[in-house]
Scaffold this motif. Structure first.
Motif, PDB file in Angstrom:
ATOM      1  N   ARG A   3      39.621  32.016 -36.388  1.00  0.00           N
ATOM      2  CA  ARG A   3      40.988  31.524 -36.309  1.00  0.00           C
ATOM      3  C   ARG A   3      41.265  30.547 -37.450  1.00  0.00           C
ATOM      4  O   ARG A   3      40.466  29.653 -37.724  1.00  0.00           O
ATOM      5  N   PRO A   4      42.395  30.698 -38.164  1.00  0.00           N
ATOM      6  CA  PRO A   4      42.722  29.745 -39.228  1.00  0.00           C
ATOM      7  C   PRO A   4      42.979  28.355 -38.663  1.00  0.00           C
ATOM      8  O   PRO A   4      43.353  28.195 -37.503  1.00  0.00           O
ATOM      9  N   SER A   5      42.780  27.346 -39.502  1.00  0.00           N
ATOM     10  CA  SER A   5      42.945  25.965 -39.074  1.00  0.00           C
ATOM     11  C   SER A   5      44.382  25.513 -39.257  1.00  0.00           C
ATOM     12  O   SER A   5      44.945  25.615 -40.359  1.00  0.00           O
ATOM     13  N   ALA A   6      44.977  24.995 -38.187  1.00  0.00           N
ATOM     14  CA  ALA A   6      46.346  24.482 -38.274  1.00  0.00           C
ATOM     15  C   ALA A   6      46.419  23.216 -39.117  1.00  0.00           C
ATOM     16  O   ALA A   6      47.461  22.911 -39.702  1.00  0.00           O
ATOM     17  N   ASP A   7      45.322  22.470 -39.199  1.00  0.00           N
ATOM     18  CA  ASP A   7      45.316  21.261 -40.027  1.00  0.00           C
ATOM     19  C   ASP A   7      45.322  21.606 -41.515  1.00  0.00           C
ATOM     20  O   ASP A   7      46.036  20.985 -42.300  1.00  0.00           O
ATOM     21  N   ASP A   8      44.530  22.600 -41.894  1.00  0.00           N
ATOM     22  CA  ASP A   8      44.458  22.991 -43.302  1.00  0.00           C
ATOM     23  C   ASP A   8      45.634  23.850 -43.731  1.00  0.00           C
ATOM     24  O   ASP A   8      46.024  23.828 -44.905  1.00  0.00           O
ATOM     25  N   ASP A   9      46.175  24.620 -42.802  1.00  0.00           N
ATOM     26  CA  ASP A   9      47.238  25.575 -43.152  1.00  0.00           C
ATOM     27  C   ASP A   9      48.264  25.631 -42.032  1.00  0.00           C
ATOM     28  O   ASP A   9      48.366  26.610 -41.298  1.00  0.00           O
ATOM     29  N   PRO A  10      49.072  24.557 -41.865  1.00  0.00           N
ATOM     30  CA  PRO A  10      49.995  24.494 -40.724  1.00  0.00           C
ATOM     31  C   PRO A  10      51.091  25.557 -40.754  1.00  0.00           C
ATOM     32  O   PRO A  10      51.670  25.871 -39.719  1.00  0.00           O
ATOM     33  N   HIS A  11      51.385  26.115 -41.923  1.00  0.00           N
ATOM     34  CA  HIS A  11      52.440  27.115 -42.040  1.00  0.00           C
ATOM     35  C   HIS A  11      51.899  28.539 -42.072  1.00  0.00           C
ATOM     36  O   HIS A  11      52.625  29.474 -42.436  1.00  0.00           O
ATOM     37  N   TYR A  12      50.635  28.708 -41.684  1.00  0.00           N
ATOM     38  CA  TYR A  12      50.022  30.035 -41.694  1.00  0.00           C
ATOM     39  C   TYR A  12      50.832  31.029 -40.878  1.00  0.00           C
ATOM     40  O   TYR A  12      50.991  32.189 -41.263  1.00  0.00           O
ATOM     41  N   GLY A  13      51.349  30.570 -39.737  1.00  0.00           N
ATOM     42  CA  GLY A  13      52.074  31.467 -38.842  1.00  0.00           C
ATOM     43  C   GLY A  13      53.361  32.021 -39.417  1.00  0.00           C
ATOM     44  O   GLY A  13      53.879  33.028 -38.918  1.00  0.00           O
ATOM     45  N   ILE A  14      53.887  31.379 -40.459  1.00  0.00           N
ATOM     46  CA  ILE A  14      55.139  31.864 -41.054  1.00  0.00           C
ATOM     47  C   ILE A  14      54.894  33.077 -41.940  1.00  0.00           C
ATOM     48  O   ILE A  14      55.749  33.961 -42.056  1.00  0.00           O
ATOM     49  N   ARG A  15      53.724  33.153 -42.554  1.00  0.00           N
ATOM     50  CA  ARG A  15      53.484  34.195 -43.551  1.00  0.00           C
ATOM     51  C   ARG A  15      53.544  35.616 -43.002  1.00  0.00           C
ATOM     52  O   ARG A  15      54.095  36.500 -43.669  1.00  0.00           O
ATOM     53  N   PRO A  16      52.962  35.891 -41.809  1.00  0.00           N
ATOM     54  CA  PRO A  16      53.112  37.271 -41.306  1.00  0.00           C
ATOM     55  C   PRO A  16      54.572  37.693 -41.184  1.00  0.00           C
ATOM     56  O   PRO A  16      54.923  38.836 -41.507  1.00  0.00           O
ATOM     57  N   GLY A  17      55.442  36.781 -40.720  1.00  0.00           N
ATOM     58  CA  GLY A  17      56.856  37.112 -40.625  1.00  0.00           C
ATOM     59  C   GLY A  17      57.472  37.402 -41.975  1.00  0.00           C
ATOM     60  O   GLY A  17      58.317  38.295 -42.111  1.00  0.00           O
ATOM     61  N   LEU A  18      57.040  36.664 -43.003  1.00  0.00           N
ATOM     62  CA  LEU A  18      57.603  36.854 -44.332  1.00  0.00           C
ATOM     63  C   LEU A  18      57.080  38.106 -45.029  1.00  0.00           C
ATOM     64  O   LEU A  18      57.744  38.624 -45.935  1.00  0.00           O
ATOM     65  N   THR A  19      55.909  38.609 -44.637  1.00  0.00           N
ATOM     66  CA  THR A  19      55.377  39.801 -45.312  1.00  0.00           C
ATOM     67  C   THR A  19      56.047  41.083 -44.844  1.00  0.00           C
ATOM     68  O   THR A  19      56.093  42.070 -45.595  1.00  0.00           O
ATOM     69  N   GLY A  20      56.575  41.091 -43.622  1.00  0.00           N
ATOM     70  CA  GLY A  20      57.162  42.318 -43.086  1.00  0.00           C
ATOM     71  C   GLY A  20      58.416  42.783 -43.813  1.00  0.00           C
ATOM     72  O   GLY A  20      58.477  43.927 -44.295  1.00  0.00           O
ATOM     73  N   PRO A  21      59.460  41.944 -43.925  1.00  0.00           N
ATOM     74  CA  PRO A  21      60.710  42.389 -44.568  1.00  0.00           C
ATOM     75  C   PRO A  21      60.539  42.908 -45.995  1.00  0.00           C
ATOM     76  O   PRO A  21      61.098  43.965 -46.322  1.00  0.00           O
ATOM     77  N   PRO A  22      59.765  42.232 -46.894  1.00  0.00           N
ATOM     78  CA  PRO A  22      59.597  42.815 -48.238  1.00  0.00           C
ATOM     79  C   PRO A  22      58.901  44.167 -48.222  1.00  0.00           C
ATOM     80  O   PRO A  22      59.208  45.040 -49.042  1.00  0.00           O
ATOM     81  N   SER A  23      57.958  44.343 -47.302  1.00  0.00           N
ATOM     82  CA  SER A  23      57.270  45.635 -47.211  1.00  0.00           C
ATOM     83  C   SER A  23      58.247  46.742 -46.844  1.00  0.00           C
ATOM     84  O   SER A  23      58.197  47.854 -47.396  1.00  0.00           O
ATOM     85  N   TYR A  24      59.161  46.442 -45.926  1.00  0.00           N
ATOM     86  CA  TYR A  24      60.159  47.437 -45.536  1.00  0.00           C
ATOM     87  C   TYR A  24      61.191  47.653 -46.634  1.00  0.00           C
ATOM     88  O   TYR A  24      61.679  48.767 -46.827  1.00  0.00           O
ATOM     89  N   ALA A  25      61.510  46.599 -47.361  1.00  0.00           N
ATOM     90  CA  ALA A  25      62.454  46.749 -48.464  1.00  0.00           C
ATOM     91  C   ALA A  25      61.889  47.654 -49.554  1.00  0.00           C
ATOM     92  O   ALA A  25      62.641  48.301 -50.289  1.00  0.00           O
ATOM     93  N   ALA A  26      60.550  47.720 -49.649  1.00  0.00           N
ATOM     94  CA  ALA A  26      59.921  48.563 -50.663  1.00  0.00           C
ATOM     95  C   ALA A  26      59.943  50.042 -50.296  1.00  0.00           C
ATOM     96  O   ALA A  26      59.804  50.899 -51.173  1.00  0.00           O
ATOM     97  N   LEU A  27      60.123  50.360 -49.014  1.00  0.00           N
ATOM     98  CA  LEU A  27      60.054  51.764 -48.594  1.00  0.00           C
ATOM     99  C   LEU A  27      61.113  52.642 -49.265  1.00  0.00           C
ATOM    100  O   LEU A  27      60.785  53.733 -49.751  1.00  0.00           O
ATOM    101  N   PRO A  28      62.393  52.229 -49.308  1.00  0.00           N
ATOM    102  CA  PRO A  28      63.369  53.086 -49.990  1.00  0.00           C
ATOM    103  C   PRO A  28      63.087  53.249 -51.482  1.00  0.00           C
ATOM    104  O   PRO A  28      63.408  54.285 -52.064  1.00  0.00           O
ATOM    105  N   LEU A  29      62.465  52.237 -52.088  1.00  0.00           N
ATOM    106  CA  LEU A  29      62.168  52.319 -53.518  1.00  0.00           C
ATOM    107  C   LEU A  29      61.005  53.261 -53.791  1.00  0.00           C
ATOM    108  O   LEU A  29      61.037  54.065 -54.723  1.00  0.00           O
TER     109      LEU A  29
END
Length: 322
Positions: A3-29
């Motif tokens: 499990r990642p450390s919340a002390d070292d990387d408190p914003h870790y949980g935001i990154r999975p949400g941010l990776t999804g939309p760009p991946s889908y935006a790439a599909l039409p291209l």
């Protein structure tokens, strides 16, 4: 996966949400033949995602006319991957097994299908190469130290353990070839990953984790698609994917289950939604994933556990009695 450390990387949980939309935006291209593999980006090592599928495509084309040679070659590659994992816990062994499963099962269906999978890996590598650094640039960790998993290698006669897993996975590959469509090839990944872990207890634990992750991911994917049905606009589905990834990312930090459960659930969301929007029905895909996970991966886990017990290749350690 630790499990990642919340002390070292408190914003870790935001990154999975941010990776999804760009991946889908790439599909039409990119207009991929198999959108789930691009959207989910199952493997994070870009070089491996490019080179190994090319090698496997060539090997499948060369050996397919002689089925016995094909089977022997696949057995050897499975064995090499499992042996690497059981001896050192190396992630490279996991990648060898996963790529070999996907390419060997799909390669049985002909050169065109194998080349489609190969091209899908290349497109996924391109998306990962762009999206990954971009997300870390937007949401950097607090510490400069990279999160490194600390896998635990197995003990005992790893050759016997690898041979057991290889033989079971080879039988499972034939079963997958008989029942699985190319668009459902992520089932092969589930089946392979539940066999990698070195103890019987770990095998069953991982199997339950994968089933739980598949259920989580399928439920969230169906909820997102229901919202998209009510308002069929691209920003809606992208926003729902972001929220699903954000929730699972936070659960990776603070949830009651191992972090890999939530990470894998997010992969399932991305693959299911991508397939549903472009080439398949989400409800059917989710049902198929769950059924194949239970009947295929769990049966394989039972077989591995039984053979482990019969051969006694790994000494029973004190921690296994707790």
């Amino acid at each position: 996966m630790s499990r990642p450390s919340a002390d070292d990387d408190p914003h870790y949980g935001i990154r999975p949400g941010l990776t999804g939309p760009p991946s889908y935006a790439a599909l039409p291209l990119l207009d991929p033949a198999l959108p789930p593999i691009v959207a989910a980006r199952l493997l994070s090592r870009v070089a491996a995602m490019i080179t190994r599928p090319w090698i496997m495509t060539w090997l499948a084309d060369a050996l397919r006319p002689v089925p016995l040679d094909y089977v022997i070659a696949m057995w050897g590659l499975y064995f090499a991957g499992f042996l690497m994992v059981l001896r050192s816990g190396a992630q490279t062994g996991m990648l060898i097994v996963i790529v070999t499963v996907l390419m060997s099962v799909m390669g049985m269906q002909g050169s065109t299908t194998a080349e489609t999978i190969r091209d899908g890996f290349m497109q996924a590598a391109f998306v990962a190469l762009v999206v990954g650094p971009l997300v870390y640039l937007l949401v950097p960790p607090r510490t400069a130290d990279k999160h490194v998993d600390d896998p635990l290698p197995g003990h005992g006669n790893a050759v016997t353990g690898a041979a057991i897993r290889t033989t079971v996975l080879l039988a499972l590959s034939v079963w997958l070839y008989a029942v699985m469509q190319p668009t459902d090839m992520m089932m092969a990944v589930i089946a392979a990953m539940v066999l990698v872990f070195p103890t019987s207890r770990a095998v069953f634990s991982e199997a339950f984790q994968r089933l739980r992750a598949t259920l989580f991911g399928a439920a969230l994917a169906l909820a997102a698609l229901m919202g998209f049905t009510l308002s069929p606009h691209l920003p809606i589905i992208l926003g729902l994917i972001f929220l699903g990834g954000l929730w699972l990312g936070q659960k990776m930090l603070f949830g009651p289950h191992p972090g890999m459960v939530y990470q894998y659930a997010f992969w399932v969301i991305l693959a299911l939604v991508a397939g549903a929007l472009i080439i398949q029905n989400a409800g059917h895909a989710a049902f198929t994933r769950i059924v194949l996970t239970v009947t295929g991966a769990f049966s394989a886990a039972c077989a591995v556990a039984l053979l482990d017990a019969l051969t006694g290749w790994r000494p029973l350690l004190k921690e296994n009695l707790v």
